[in-house]
Design a protein around this motif. Structure first.
Motif, PDB file in Angstrom:
ATOM      1  N   LEU A   1      51.068  38.448  57.151  1.00  0.00           N
ATOM      2  CA  LEU A   1      50.984  37.205  55.573  1.00  0.00           C
ATOM      3  C   LEU A   1      50.637  36.389  55.812  1.00  0.00           C
ATOM      4  CD1 LEU A   1      52.214  40.179  53.072  1.00  0.00           C
ATOM      5  CD2 LEU A   1      50.065  39.423  52.820  1.00  0.00           C
ATOM      6  N   LYS A   2      49.930  35.180  54.553  1.00  0.00           N
ATOM      7  CA  LYS A   2      50.252  33.905  54.933  1.00  0.00           C
ATOM      8  C   LYS A   2      50.235  33.162  52.813  1.00  0.00           C
ATOM      9  CE  LYS A   2      46.460  33.795  58.020  1.00  0.00           C
ATOM     10  NZ  LYS A   2      45.259  33.702  58.313  1.00  0.00           N
ATOM     11  N   PRO A   3      50.712  31.965  52.761  1.00  0.00           N
ATOM     12  CA  PRO A   3      50.871  31.819  51.152  1.00  0.00           C
ATOM     13  C   PRO A   3      49.751  31.914  50.681  1.00  0.00           C
ATOM     14  CG  PRO A   3      52.003  30.013  52.627  1.00  0.00           C
ATOM     15  CD  PRO A   3      51.312  30.753  53.710  1.00  0.00           C
ATOM     16  N   GLU A   4      47.996  31.867  51.776  1.00  0.00           N
ATOM     17  CA  GLU A   4      46.851  31.847  50.346  1.00  0.00           C
ATOM     18  C   GLU A   4      47.239  33.251  50.714  1.00  0.00           C
ATOM     19  OE1 GLU A   4      47.493  29.948  53.403  1.00  0.00           O
ATOM     20  OE2 GLU A   4      45.863  30.384  54.603  1.00  0.00           O
ATOM     21  N   ASP A   5      47.658  34.262  50.649  1.00  0.00           N
ATOM     22  CA  ASP A   5      47.200  35.740  50.185  1.00  0.00           C
ATOM     23  C   ASP A   5      48.416  35.474  49.472  1.00  0.00           C
ATOM     24  OD1 ASP A   5      47.781  36.235  53.556  1.00  0.00           O
ATOM     25  OD2 ASP A   5      46.120  36.866  52.739  1.00  0.00           O
ATOM     26  N   THR A   6      48.945  34.861  47.844  1.00  0.00           N
ATOM     27  CA  THR A   6      49.087  34.730  47.027  1.00  0.00           C
ATOM     28  C   THR A   6      48.640  35.204  45.959  1.00  0.00           C
ATOM     29  OG1 THR A   6      51.204  33.580  47.321  1.00  0.00           O
ATOM     30  CG2 THR A   6      50.822  34.029  45.672  1.00  0.00           C
ATOM     31  N   ALA A   7      48.542  36.375  45.616  1.00  0.00           N
ATOM     32  CA  ALA A   7      47.705  36.778  43.728  1.00  0.00           C
ATOM     33  C   ALA A   7      48.589  37.970  43.141  1.00  0.00           C
ATOM     34  CB  ALA A   7      46.808  36.975  44.976  1.00  0.00           C
ATOM     35  N   VAL A   8      47.464  37.852  42.617  1.00  0.00           N
ATOM     36  CA  VAL A   8      47.865  39.916  41.740  1.00  0.00           C
ATOM     37  C   VAL A   8      46.721  40.845  42.020  1.00  0.00           C
ATOM     38  CG1 VAL A   8      48.171  41.108  40.108  1.00  0.00           C
ATOM     39  CG2 VAL A   8      48.971  38.699  40.128  1.00  0.00           C
TER      40      VAL A   8
ATOM     41  N   ALA B   1      35.019  56.020  46.588  1.00  0.00           N
ATOM     42  CA  ALA B   1      34.951  55.303  47.200  1.00  0.00           C
ATOM     43  C   ALA B   1      36.521  54.202  46.344  1.00  0.00           C
ATOM     44  CB  ALA B   1      33.877  53.840  47.527  1.00  0.00           C
ATOM     45  N   MET B   2      37.215  53.633  47.064  1.00  0.00           N
ATOM     46  CA  MET B   2      38.009  52.765  46.273  1.00  0.00           C
ATOM     47  C   MET B   2      38.608  51.697  46.983  1.00  0.00           C
ATOM     48  SD  MET B   2      39.558  55.338  44.018  1.00  0.00           S
ATOM     49  CE  MET B   2      41.220  54.299  43.880  1.00  0.00           C
ATOM     50  N   TYR B   3      38.380  50.440  45.456  1.00  0.00           N
ATOM     51  CA  TYR B   3      38.911  49.543  46.387  1.00  0.00           C
ATOM     52  C   TYR B   3      40.403  48.760  46.269  1.00  0.00           C
ATOM     53  CZ  TYR B   3      33.646  50.421  46.341  1.00  0.00           C
ATOM     54  OH  TYR B   3      32.344  50.460  45.875  1.00  0.00           O
ATOM     55  N   TRP B   4      40.305  47.513  46.817  1.00  0.00           N
ATOM     56  CA  TRP B   4      41.733  46.939  46.958  1.00  0.00           C
ATOM     57  C   TRP B   4      40.945  45.345  46.683  1.00  0.00           C
ATOM     58  CZ3 TRP B   4      46.368  47.413  45.382  1.00  0.00           C
ATOM     59  CH2 TRP B   4      46.941  48.836  46.267  1.00  0.00           C
ATOM     60  N   TYR B   5      41.431  44.655  45.371  1.00  0.00           N
ATOM     61  CA  TYR B   5      40.866  42.982  44.797  1.00  0.00           C
ATOM     62  C   TYR B   5      42.293  42.508  44.477  1.00  0.00           C
ATOM     63  CZ  TYR B   5      36.335  44.495  43.038  1.00  0.00           C
ATOM     64  OH  TYR B   5      34.704  44.870  43.397  1.00  0.00           O
ATOM     65  N   ARG B   6      42.079  40.527  45.118  1.00  0.00           N
ATOM     66  CA  ARG B   6      43.207  40.484  44.047  1.00  0.00           C
ATOM     67  C   ARG B   6      42.418  39.021  43.451  1.00  0.00           C
ATOM     68  NH1 ARG B   6      44.723  37.797  49.580  1.00  0.00           N
ATOM     69  NH2 ARG B   6      42.996  36.528  50.315  1.00  0.00           N
ATOM     70  N   GLN B   7      43.940  38.925  42.747  1.00  0.00           N
ATOM     71  CA  GLN B   7      43.338  37.191  41.487  1.00  0.00           C
ATOM     72  C   GLN B   7      44.422  36.677  42.239  1.00  0.00           C
ATOM     73  OE1 GLN B   7      42.508  37.814  37.874  1.00  0.00           O
ATOM     74  NE2 GLN B   7      41.091  36.429  37.009  1.00  0.00           N
ATOM     75  N   ALA B   8      44.214  35.673  42.598  1.00  0.00           N
ATOM     76  CA  ALA B   8      44.795  34.590  42.681  1.00  0.00           C
ATOM     77  C   ALA B   8      45.024  32.878  41.492  1.00  0.00           C
ATOM     78  CB  ALA B   8      45.021  33.041  43.763  1.00  0.00           C
ATOM     79  N   PRO B   9      45.737  32.344  40.929  1.00  0.00           N
ATOM     80  CA  PRO B   9      46.067  31.995  40.209  1.00  0.00           C
ATOM     81  C   PRO B   9      44.895  30.450  40.054  1.00  0.00           C
ATOM     82  CG  PRO B   9      48.261  31.618  40.574  1.00  0.00           C
ATOM     83  CD  PRO B   9      47.554  32.699  41.644  1.00  0.00           C
ATOM     84  N   GLY B  10      44.132  30.793  38.953  1.00  0.00           N
ATOM     85  CA  GLY B  10      43.097  29.412  38.337  1.00  0.00           C
ATOM     86  C   GLY B  10      41.778  30.216  39.610  1.00  0.00           C
ATOM     87  N   LYS B  11      41.685  31.231  39.721  1.00  0.00           N
ATOM     88  CA  LYS B  11      40.946  31.656  41.181  1.00  0.00           C
ATOM     89  C   LYS B  11      40.139  32.451  40.290  1.00  0.00           C
ATOM     90  CE  LYS B  11      42.397  29.113  45.164  1.00  0.00           C
ATOM     91  NZ  LYS B  11      41.875  29.615  46.448  1.00  0.00           N
ATOM     92  N   ALA B  12      38.543  33.273  41.166  1.00  0.00           N
ATOM     93  CA  ALA B  12      38.432  34.248  40.659  1.00  0.00           C
ATOM     94  C   ALA B  12      38.380  35.631  41.074  1.00  0.00           C
ATOM     95  CB  ALA B  12      37.254  34.270  40.357  1.00  0.00           C
ATOM     96  N   ARG B  13      38.743  36.680  41.122  1.00  0.00           N
ATOM     97  CA  ARG B  13      39.134  37.936  40.940  1.00  0.00           C
ATOM     98  C   ARG B  13      38.445  37.997  41.861  1.00  0.00           C
ATOM     99  NH1 ARG B  13      40.645  42.798  37.414  1.00  0.00           N
ATOM    100  NH2 ARG B  13      41.950  41.428  36.842  1.00  0.00           N
ATOM    101  N   GLU B  14      38.751  38.310  43.388  1.00  0.00           N
ATOM    102  CA  GLU B  14      37.501  38.487  45.037  1.00  0.00           C
ATOM    103  C   GLU B  14      38.272  40.258  45.352  1.00  0.00           C
ATOM    104  OE1 GLU B  14      38.297  36.210  48.092  1.00  0.00           O
ATOM    105  OE2 GLU B  14      40.428  36.145  47.398  1.00  0.00           O
ATOM    106  N   LEU B  15      37.258  40.494  46.094  1.00  0.00           N
ATOM    107  CA  LEU B  15      37.118  41.855  47.033  1.00  0.00           C
ATOM    108  C   LEU B  15      37.746  41.661  48.184  1.00  0.00           C
ATOM    109  CD1 LEU B  15      36.303  45.339  46.526  1.00  0.00           C
ATOM    110  CD2 LEU B  15      34.569  44.048  47.715  1.00  0.00           C
TER     111      LEU B  15
END
Length: 120
Positions: free
Chosen positions: A86-93, A33-47
């Motif tokens: 896409l929304k501004p809140e999707d901004t992340a690595v 299985a493969m996963y995509w996560y993201r991490q926005a500034p100041g926030k925890a990494r999320e699935l």
């Protein structure tokens, strides 16, 4: 060795689309299985999304359901994340992830990440 290389990030306006890619090597891609996560500034990494080895099942975070689609090409050892509306809140690595089982335990691998910025 295991490598995960993300690409496809960038700057996009709200409502726009991007497709992220994660090229994998060093393991039997079609078995995991493969996963995509993201991490926005100041926030925890999320699935964000995950997909089973044979693409039989996908799972999404509530925040992206109906807008993002995860897919994979086992012939190319690559997993994708199509991001629409896409929304501004999707901004992340955004990071690609795999968990490999060997030597009696799980080993977690991450890519280097790709920046997605949604802004007008």
């Amino acid at each position: 060795q295991v490598q995960l290389v993300e690409s496809g990030g960038g700057l996009v306006q709200p409502g726009g689309s991007l497709r992220l890619s994660c090229a994998a090597s060093g393991f039997t891609f079609s078995s995991y299985a493969m996963y995509w996560y993201r991490q926005a500034p100041g926030k925890a990494r999320e699935l964000v999304a995950d997909i089973t080895s044979a693409s039989s099942r996908t799972n999404y975070a509530d925040s992206v359901k109906g807008r993002f689609t995860i897919s994979r090409d086992n012939a190319k050892d690559t997993v994708y994340l199509q991001m629409n509306s896409l929304k501004p809140e999707d901004t992340a690595v955004y990071y690609c992830n795999v968990n490999l089982y060997y030597s009696g335990s799980y080993h977690i691998y991450w890519g280097q990440g790709t920046q997605v910025t949604v802004s007008s």
